[in-house]
Enzyme design. Structure first.
Site, short mmCIF file in Angstrom:
data_model
loop_
_atom_site.label_atom_id
_atom_site.label_comp_id
_atom_site.label_asym_id
_atom_site.label_seq_id
_atom_site.Cartn_x
_atom_site.Cartn_y
_atom_site.Cartn_z
N ASP A 110 9.88 19.67 -33.78
CA ASP A 110 10.14 18.51 -32.93
C ASP A 110 9.03 18.27 -31.91
OD1 ASP A 110 12.67 17.81 -34.02
OD2 ASP A 110 13.60 19.45 -32.91
N ASN B 102 4.24 -14.79 3.99
CA ASN B 102 3.77 -14.71 5.38
C ASN B 102 2.25 -14.76 5.46
OD1 ASN B 102 6.24 -14.63 6.69
ND2 ASN B 102 6.41 -12.40 6.56
N ASP C 253 7.04 -1.86 6.59
CA ASP C 253 7.08 -0.89 5.49
C ASP C 253 8.03 0.28 5.76
OD1 ASP C 253 5.62 -1.79 3.34
OD2 ASP C 253 3.70 -1.16 4.17
N GLU D 46 0.81 -1.22 0.00
CA GLU D 46 0.00 0.00 0.00
C GLU D 46 0.84 1.27 0.00
OE1 GLU D 46 0.84 -1.01 4.21
OE2 GLU D 46 0.26 -2.10 2.43
N ASP E 28 17.30 14.88 -33.76
CA ASP E 28 17.55 15.73 -34.89
C ASP E 28 19.05 16.04 -34.89
OD1 ASP E 28 17.36 17.42 -37.01
OD2 ASP E 28 16.09 18.91 -36.05
N ASP F 137 14.98 20.25 -30.28
CA ASP F 137 14.84 21.59 -29.72
C ASP F 137 14.10 22.57 -30.62
OD1 ASP F 137 16.68 21.90 -31.73
OD2 ASP F 137 18.26 22.77 -30.48
N ASN G 298 2.61 -5.13 9.32
CA ASN G 298 2.71 -4.57 7.98
C ASN G 298 3.24 -3.13 8.02
OD1 ASN G 298 2.01 -4.86 5.07
ND2 ASN G 298 0.71 -3.10 5.52
#
Length: 841
Positions: free
Chosen positions: A589, A653, A682, A280, A322, A585, A678
């Site tokens: 482009d 687990n 984390d 999460e 280019d 540039d 948990n």
């Protein structure tokens, strides 16, 4: 469509402005009022980011389970669930908020400017400082900073594809008295989010920011960029995990209800297992990792405008560019002005300088070089008319005369040699004017000769035109070819070495240019591309899409390419399975930068190129590209570490716990213990963003491999479940653990294995041959210490944790060490097979 004024006079009254623009003081007052709105938007953005942490269905279900616990009188369980959920969401919010602030600070380095009239004077301001009532001066390459109406225009062509979806350029002109101004289709209106391709204009801004047509559409449709390789991989991973989690939760809940466990307890247990499986904090991890990558790249003078592009940068295996200004110095110098027979000509030089001096379009290195020429009497001429340059004609025409009343005027056309030649019917020579047919072969021979010498070659042509009537593109006909302009634009210093370094990193390089093949081949040779495979624009035009997809991977130089073909080539490369970067540039482009997985531009590029790019180089140094690729791969590697760690350890687990719940007379872990486990596991994962990466992991492009992630999850999940079974046997049969002792010991064992498996899986090397980052090491040790001491504190009983005898702790430590050894062996086997498969491919 928004309502608005129907004439220029009404438009000026509507925004309380004048033809010469706002005063500086009035513009400042209007900007201050807009700043208050932007502050409110930023505050709303904070709340939106916080609420975004609760978007997960699992978090919502946990809150429902909390309410269910309150209803059945289990208040302590409810408050614990709420506390863990809030801690997780607050950590995610804090980290993502810091990442967002870092990105905003970096983006502030890239400034897109607009030319505005303030009190009759032209000033350069940031686009964000343009306010309703400003009169904006537009030329080719400019991004239009708001919705407005034209006050003046000259051959103005605008790309409105971002707003209308139409690929054809829209011609714009000042409205006639009988015409209205309202409506996207009206030629007198210009719109935010579009850009000028050719011509010049002045426009009165009526609306800016979120009040524009584009801003309204964006809010309604939640517009976003096309999905990138990295985002697609993340989405597919989420979909796979969601399917696994749904099946898992429904099965565990149904079985526990069948075993006559209390429904609220069974529901909360199943949800807690689902949270345990789900990574999460992945959004926060991704944001932190990308933000750190952006800061590292900023230190290398590379600004990331779209964070997900960092990891696509690492995945990139083909870079297209280019030629002009990106591979070459962009500091063009005039080597010579030659007549049609190859001799130096002051007449050709004078005409070229007049053409460059009087053109009113976007600045470019060629015209800058011509304007630097001296010793010519250009002051004796005045400009009378112009047809601006565009990328289809590839030429520019101006009409000059001695004064405005001169009855005979000279039209001077300068541009790409082939494009100038196609409008010429005669050639000027020392023996007089000859028909083009008599000189065409000789002119082509000279052009090829100059191109092979590495020179950029333009043509110059003239024709006398009578006074009266405006100049049109159709007037470029029956001209007299005057001669050649030779320019030198050498490759950037270090360009060849930079491309060679990219090659060693597994990134192929392709040039896509509008230049003639002989010029492009010469530059390619100077860049170290020996014997390149060449494909011309004409050949691309004749090829079907399927044929192009099969061909593009083998081509090194795409030459004589039209701007519209660049996007088609990039799409073909992507369909062929490549992750494609494009470095450009120029105005032409923009569509290619949008089409590429990674659009790269430079700080000196035209505004539309910088806005279309995902990454902007603050220095025209190609060496930073290789360093940027390494940074992208480092970022990608750390993201994959989190996925490998959480899916493998968590899945094992939670699977073992689910199976145990079917045979034990009590729950192997209480829901609140699962959630705490948990959360604690984390915390070290948040430090992965700062972890070191082994050099061999950044030596070649990295790609999402959904099948490998699934195999990895299953293999390590089964190994973890095997050791869970060993833990059950030791606790129940050997140590004769009670319910509380069993839950506490397994809480410690599952948490410690999740913590230390991080050190195994974070590297493909043997564990002791790769040093983890300092922060990761300290956080892992800190959480390990907290988990061991927690049962002995006042918080232990709150979570149902009991103090354990020393031999329980020793057993947990021994099982954890055995698990680490087995995981190291499995890791070596998994990655060994992956490397063998890639080598075979």
């Amino acid at each position: 469509m928004k309502e608005g004024p129907e004439s220029i006079e009404q438009a000026l009254r509507w925004v309380d402005s004048r033809m010469e623009g706002l005063s500086a003081d009035e513009a400042a007052r209007r900007l201050a009022r807009g700043a208050e709105t932007r502050d409110e938007d930023r505050q709303c953005g904070r709340w939106s980011l916080f609420l975004h942490q609760f978007r997960s269905p699992l978090v919502a279900l946990l809150l429902v389970a909390m309410l269910l616990s309150l209803c059945v009188g289990d208040r302590m369980e409810a408050w614990i669930v709420l506390g863990v959920v809030l801690m997780s969401t607050l950590v995610g919010f804090w980290q993502e908020s810091r990442a967002a602030d870092a990105v905003v600070a970096l983006l502030a380095v890239i400034r897109v400017k607009a030319s505005v009239l303030r009190g009759g004077r032209t000033l350069e301001v940031d686009v964000a400082e343009v306010v309703p009532g400003d009169v904006v001066v537009l030329s080719a390459g400019d991004t239009i900073p708001g919705d407005g109406v034209l006050l003046e225009s000259k051959h103005l062509f605008v790309d409105e594809s971002s707003l209308t979806g139409e690929s054809e350029l829209a011609e714009k002109r000042v409205a006639l008295a009988a015409e209205g101004l309202v409506g996207i289709g009206r030629p007198a209106r210009v719109f935010h989010g579009t850009h000028v391709v050719g011509g010049t204009a002045r426009a009165l801004m009526l609306r800016t920011g979120r009040d524009t047509e584009f801003g309204g559409i964006s809010r309604r449709l939640r517009l976003r960029a096309p999905e990138t390789e990295f985002e697609a991989g993340l989405r597919r991973f989420g979909e796979m995990l969601l399917r696994v989690t749904l099946v898992f939760v429904i099965a565990i809940f149904a079985i526990n209800v069948f075993l006559e466990r209390p429904v609220p307890e069974a529901f909360l247990f199943a949800l807690a297992l689902a949270v345990g499986i789900t990574p999460e904090l992945l959004p926060a991890i991704v944001s932190i990792t990308l933000a750190r990558g952006a800061r590292r790249m900023a230190a290398e003078h590379v600004i990331v405008r779209r964070l997900s592009a960092i990891e696509d940068f690492g995945c990139m295996d083909v870079l297209c560019s280019d030629k002009t200004g990106t591979l070459t110095e962009g500091r063009v110098g005039l080597l010579g002005a030659l007549d049609a027979e190859g001799y130096p000509s002051e007449t050709v030089r004078l005409h070229a300088v007049l053409n460059a001096r009087f053109e009113s379009g976007f600045g470019n290195p060629i015209d800058d070089a011509l304007r630097r020429e001296s010793g010519l009497e250009v002051g004796a001429y005045v400009k009378l008319d112009e047809v601006p340059y565009d990328f289809m004609r590839k030429r520019l025409s101006v009409v000059v005369g001695r004064d405005a009343d001169d009855p005979m005027r000279l039209m001077i056309t300068k541009g790409a040699f082939a494009k100038v030649l196609e409008v010429c019917s005669h050639v000027a020579t020392a023996d007089g004017v000859l028909p083009m047919d008599a000189m065409r072969v000789e002119l082509l021979r000279r052009f090829v000769e100059h191109g092979r010498a590495g020179h950029r070659v333009l043509g110059v042509a003239t024709r006398e035109v009578a006074a009266g009537g405006g100049l049109r593109q159709e007037d470029e006909r029956e001209m007299c070819f005057e001669g050649f302009l030779l320019f030198e634009d050498p490759p950037k210093e270090g360009a060849a070495a930079a491309l060679a370094e990219l090659g060693r990193l597994g990134v192929g390089f392709k040039v896509i240019t509008g230049d003639h093949r002989v010029v492009a081949e010469r530059v390619a040779e100077q860049l170290g591309l020996a014997h390149p495979v060449v494909l011309t624009g004409d050949a691309v035009h004749r090829m079907q899409d399927a044929a192009l997809v099969g061909r593009v991977g083998r081509v090194d130089l795409f030459v004589e390419i039209e701007p519209s073909q660049k996007e088609r080539i990039l799409i073909a490369l992507k369909k062929a399975g490549h992750v494609v970067g494009y470095l450009g540039d120029g105005i032409n482009d923009a569509s290619a930068l949008h089409a590429a997985d990674v659009g790269i531009s430079v700080d000196g590029a035209v505004d539309v190129a910088k806005e279309a790019a995902d990454i902007v180089l603050l220095r025209r140094d190609l060496g930073v590209l290789a360093r940027g690729v390494r940074n992208g791969r480092l970022t990608f590697a750390n993201t994959l570490k989190y996925l490998h760690i959480t899916t493998s350890a968590n899945f094992g687990n939670m699977f073992g716990m689910a199976v145990a719940s079917l045979f034990l007379p009590f729950l192997p872990l209480l829901p609140k213990q699962i959630l705490l486990n948990n959360f604690l596991s984390d915390l070290p994962a948040l430090a992965i963003a700062a972890d070191s990466v082994d050099p061999e992991q950044i030596e070649r492009p990295c790609r999402w491999d959904q099948h490998f992630i699934r195999r990895f999850m299953i293999a390590f999940g089964l190994l973890s479940s095997l050791f869970d079974a060993l833990t059950f046997w030791v606790l129940l049969c050997f140590l004769k653990a009670s319910e509380g002792e069993f839950q506490t010991a397994w809480f410690l064992e599952s948490l410690m294995t999740e913590l230390f498996i991080i050190l195994v899986i974070r590297t493909r090397r043997p564990l002791f041959r790769s040093r983890p980052g300092r922060m990761l090491s300290w956080v892992a040790l800190l959480v390990c210490g907290v988990s061991i001491l927690l049962p002995f504190t006042a918080l232990g009983p709150v979570f149902g944790l009991l103090p354990l005898p020393w031999y329980f702790l020793l057993s947990v430590i021994v099982i954890t060490l055995l698990y680490l050894g087995a995981s190291e062996s499995l890791k070596r086997m998994m990655f060994g097979r992956l490397e063998a498969a890639r080598s075979g491919a």
